[in-house]
Design a protein around this motif. Sequence first.
Motif, mmCIF file in Angstrom:
data_model
loop_
_atom_site.group_PDB
_atom_site.id
_atom_site.type_symbol
_atom_site.label_atom_id
_atom_site.label_comp_id
_atom_site.label_asym_id
_atom_site.label_seq_id
_atom_site.Cartn_x
_atom_site.Cartn_y
_atom_site.Cartn_z
ATOM 1 N N ARG A 3 0.862 -1.181 0.000
ATOM 2 C CA ARG A 3 0.000 0.000 0.000
ATOM 3 C C ARG A 3 0.904 1.239 0.000
ATOM 4 O O ARG A 3 1.703 1.439 0.921
ATOM 5 C CB ARG A 3 -0.886 -0.023 1.243
ATOM 6 C CG ARG A 3 -1.918 1.090 1.360
ATOM 7 C CD ARG A 3 -2.673 0.881 2.678
ATOM 8 N NE ARG A 3 -3.659 1.891 2.938
ATOM 9 C CZ ARG A 3 -4.933 1.830 2.530
ATOM 10 N NH1 ARG A 3 -5.347 0.800 1.824
ATOM 11 N NH2 ARG A 3 -5.787 2.787 2.836
ATOM 12 N N VAL A 4 0.773 2.067 -1.037
ATOM 13 C CA VAL A 4 1.676 3.207 -1.219
ATOM 14 C C VAL A 4 0.899 4.512 -1.092
ATOM 15 O O VAL A 4 -0.174 4.677 -1.681
ATOM 16 C CB VAL A 4 2.353 3.155 -2.607
ATOM 17 C CG1 VAL A 4 3.312 4.340 -2.776
ATOM 18 C CG2 VAL A 4 3.099 1.841 -2.793
ATOM 19 N N GLU A 29 -2.411 -0.891 -3.700
ATOM 20 C CA GLU A 29 -3.151 0.362 -3.749
ATOM 21 C C GLU A 29 -2.172 1.528 -3.765
ATOM 22 O O GLU A 29 -1.166 1.514 -3.058
ATOM 23 C CB GLU A 29 -4.083 0.477 -2.540
ATOM 24 C CG GLU A 29 -5.052 1.631 -2.599
ATOM 25 C CD GLU A 29 -6.062 1.594 -1.458
ATOM 26 O OE1 GLU A 29 -7.037 2.363 -1.519
ATOM 27 O OE2 GLU A 29 -5.869 0.802 -0.518
ATOM 28 N N VAL A 30 -2.471 2.519 -4.590
ATOM 29 C CA VAL A 30 -1.685 3.757 -4.625
ATOM 30 C C VAL A 30 -2.613 4.905 -4.244
ATOM 31 O O VAL A 30 -3.524 5.256 -4.993
ATOM 32 C CB VAL A 30 -1.064 4.012 -6.013
ATOM 33 C CG1 VAL A 30 -0.229 5.297 -5.985
ATOM 34 C CG2 VAL A 30 -0.218 2.833 -6.463
ATOM 35 N N LEU A 31 -2.402 5.443 -3.071
ATOM 36 C CA LEU A 31 -3.200 6.563 -2.585
ATOM 37 C C LEU A 31 -2.494 7.863 -2.965
ATOM 38 O O LEU A 31 -1.294 8.019 -2.728
ATOM 39 C CB LEU A 31 -3.368 6.471 -1.070
ATOM 40 C CG LEU A 31 -3.938 5.161 -0.537
ATOM 41 C CD1 LEU A 31 -3.869 5.131 0.979
ATOM 42 C CD2 LEU A 31 -5.364 4.961 -1.024
ATOM 43 N N THR A 32 -3.231 8.802 -3.539
ATOM 44 C CA THR A 32 -2.612 10.031 -4.040
ATOM 45 C C THR A 32 -3.340 11.256 -3.497
ATOM 46 O O THR A 32 -4.160 11.866 -4.190
ATOM 47 C CB THR A 32 -2.621 10.052 -5.577
ATOM 48 O OG1 THR A 32 -3.974 9.909 -6.051
ATOM 49 C CG2 THR A 32 -1.783 8.920 -6.151
ATOM 50 N N PRO A 33 -3.057 11.625 -2.263
ATOM 51 C CA PRO A 33 -3.723 12.811 -1.712
ATOM 52 C C PRO A 33 -3.291 14.081 -2.450
ATOM 53 O O PRO A 33 -2.087 14.352 -2.600
ATOM 54 C CB PRO A 33 -3.243 12.836 -0.259
ATOM 55 C CG PRO A 33 -1.938 12.110 -0.283
ATOM 56 C CD PRO A 33 -2.083 11.043 -1.327
ATOM 57 N N GLY A 34 -4.253 14.832 -2.939
ATOM 58 C CA GLY A 34 -3.942 16.096 -3.584
ATOM 59 C C GLY A 34 -3.744 17.187 -2.548
ATOM 60 O O GLY A 34 -3.863 16.955 -1.334
ATOM 61 N N ARG A 35 -3.458 18.389 -3.024
ATOM 62 C CA ARG A 35 -3.216 19.499 -2.101
ATOM 63 C C ARG A 35 -4.431 19.814 -1.246
ATOM 64 O O ARG A 35 -4.303 20.262 -0.114
ATOM 65 C CB ARG A 35 -2.788 20.742 -2.881
ATOM 66 C CG ARG A 35 -1.380 20.653 -3.442
ATOM 67 C CD ARG A 35 -0.994 21.951 -4.106
ATOM 68 N NE ARG A 35 0.353 21.889 -4.653
ATOM 69 C CZ ARG A 35 0.918 22.867 -5.322
ATOM 70 N NH1 ARG A 35 0.246 23.996 -5.539
ATOM 71 N NH2 ARG A 35 2.154 22.734 -5.788
ATOM 72 N N ALA A 36 -5.622 19.561 -1.810
ATOM 73 C CA ALA A 36 -6.833 19.844 -1.041
ATOM 74 C C ALA A 36 -6.927 18.931 0.180
ATOM 75 O O ALA A 36 -7.461 19.319 1.224
ATOM 76 C CB ALA A 36 -8.063 19.675 -1.928
ATOM 77 N N ASP A 58 2.315 1.228 3.639
ATOM 78 C CA ASP A 58 3.543 0.450 3.770
ATOM 79 C C ASP A 58 4.738 1.269 3.293
ATOM 80 O O ASP A 58 5.855 1.101 3.779
ATOM 81 C CB ASP A 58 3.456 -0.834 2.945
ATOM 82 C CG ASP A 58 2.318 -1.731 3.388
ATOM 83 O OD1 ASP A 58 2.301 -2.103 4.574
ATOM 84 O OD2 ASP A 58 1.445 -2.037 2.556
ATOM 85 N N VAL A 59 4.494 2.125 2.308
ATOM 86 C CA VAL A 59 5.538 2.976 1.738
ATOM 87 C C VAL A 59 4.972 4.363 1.502
ATOM 88 O O VAL A 59 3.828 4.515 1.060
ATOM 89 C CB VAL A 59 6.077 2.409 0.401
ATOM 90 C CG1 VAL A 59 7.227 3.274 -0.127
ATOM 91 C CG2 VAL A 59 6.529 0.971 0.550
ATOM 92 N N ARG A 95 6.949 1.864 10.677
ATOM 93 C CA ARG A 95 7.420 0.715 9.895
ATOM 94 C C ARG A 95 7.366 0.975 8.391
ATOM 95 O O ARG A 95 7.824 0.144 7.603
ATOM 96 C CB ARG A 95 6.591 -0.521 10.226
ATOM 97 C CG ARG A 95 6.763 -0.997 11.666
ATOM 98 C CD ARG A 95 6.010 -2.284 11.911
ATOM 99 N NE ARG A 95 6.183 -2.748 13.289
ATOM 100 C CZ ARG A 95 5.624 -3.844 13.778
ATOM 101 N NH1 ARG A 95 4.836 -4.584 12.992
ATOM 102 N NH2 ARG A 95 5.828 -4.198 15.034
ATOM 103 N N ALA A 96 6.832 2.102 7.995
ATOM 104 C CA ALA A 96 6.721 2.417 6.569
ATOM 105 C C ALA A 96 8.079 2.831 6.005
ATOM 106 O O ALA A 96 8.891 3.454 6.691
ATOM 107 C CB ALA A 96 5.712 3.537 6.351
ATOM 108 N N ARG A 97 8.315 2.490 4.755
ATOM 109 C CA ARG A 97 9.509 2.974 4.058
ATOM 110 C C ARG A 97 9.201 4.354 3.480
ATOM 111 O O ARG A 97 8.132 4.579 2.906
ATOM 112 C CB ARG A 97 9.901 2.017 2.934
ATOM 113 C CG ARG A 97 11.085 2.499 2.084
ATOM 114 C CD ARG A 97 11.567 1.397 1.150
ATOM 115 N NE ARG A 97 12.120 0.306 1.932
ATOM 116 C CZ ARG A 97 12.153 -0.975 1.526
ATOM 117 N NH1 ARG A 97 11.620 -1.300 0.356
ATOM 118 N NH2 ARG A 97 12.675 -1.906 2.294
#
Length: 295
Positions: A3-4, A29-36, A58-59, A95-97
């Motif tokens: 999970r990234v 999963e790739v989570l991509t929080p925007g500036r908002a 995880d990363v 524990r995340a990289r």
Amino acid sequence: MTRVLLFGASGFIGGHVRAALAEDPRVGEVLTPGRAQHDLIAGDVDALTALLRRTAPDVIVSCVGALGGTATDLLEGNTLVAAKLLEAAAEAAPRARLVRMGSAGEYGVVAPGRSVHEDDALVPVGAYGVSHVAGTRLFTIADGLDAVTLRVFNPIGPGMSEETLLGRAAARIRAALRDGVDEIQLGPLGAYRDFVDVRDLASLVGTIVLAAHVPSRVYNAGSGRAVTAREAVALLAAEAGWTGTIREAGSGPSRSATVGWIRADISRARDELGWTPMRELELTIKDVWNAGERR
């Protein structure tokens, strides 16, 4: 499945990193929080800590940074972003990289003909390089955290901004072809640069994201080849079929104007991670031009 949490996914590098991760079946999963949702530069540590608790990555990959502006802007965009990530991760995701983009500008002036290694002295020539040296150093000394910096050389590829040399050159050549003009002007093009395809850079990010163990804290992300900016622009003009004159005037960007030569030693990433860049400069230039034509 990994999970990234990816910051800066709407940018040039971040967009290609997002695409590379999304195509890898090992990434869940790739989570991509925007500036908002959260602005890494303007946001505070408490809000970032809360985001990490909610997402439990995880990363964590940061493709956020500042290329220009005042010394304060550069420190906020490059040094303080690194500090915030480390502080929030220590609290909410120990524990995340963590993976951040550093810069070849950390090295400063290099002897012509020499490839720079990750362990070489860092003597940046301006506030930009200093801000990245500080960010990288924070990641290097982060006890108890798995923190990695990629010293990115000159990333090029489809989707380049006109704020970059080759993006600007492509736009001016395209305008010259449209208007029947036989001359364009750019800044000085005599400096040697290590141009790395942004898709190869994204591949290195993916390799680090998924590696069971990353032996080092810093890796050069380059092609291992140095050419003059003049040669790169000439390749672009040839791909476009434009035979006009390229006039050089003015000065280069302050962050690297006094650096006449830079080339990455990429043996550490090869030997420790099994990564090598796959795309030759000529192919990348072709893709830069064709991507602009499609737009």
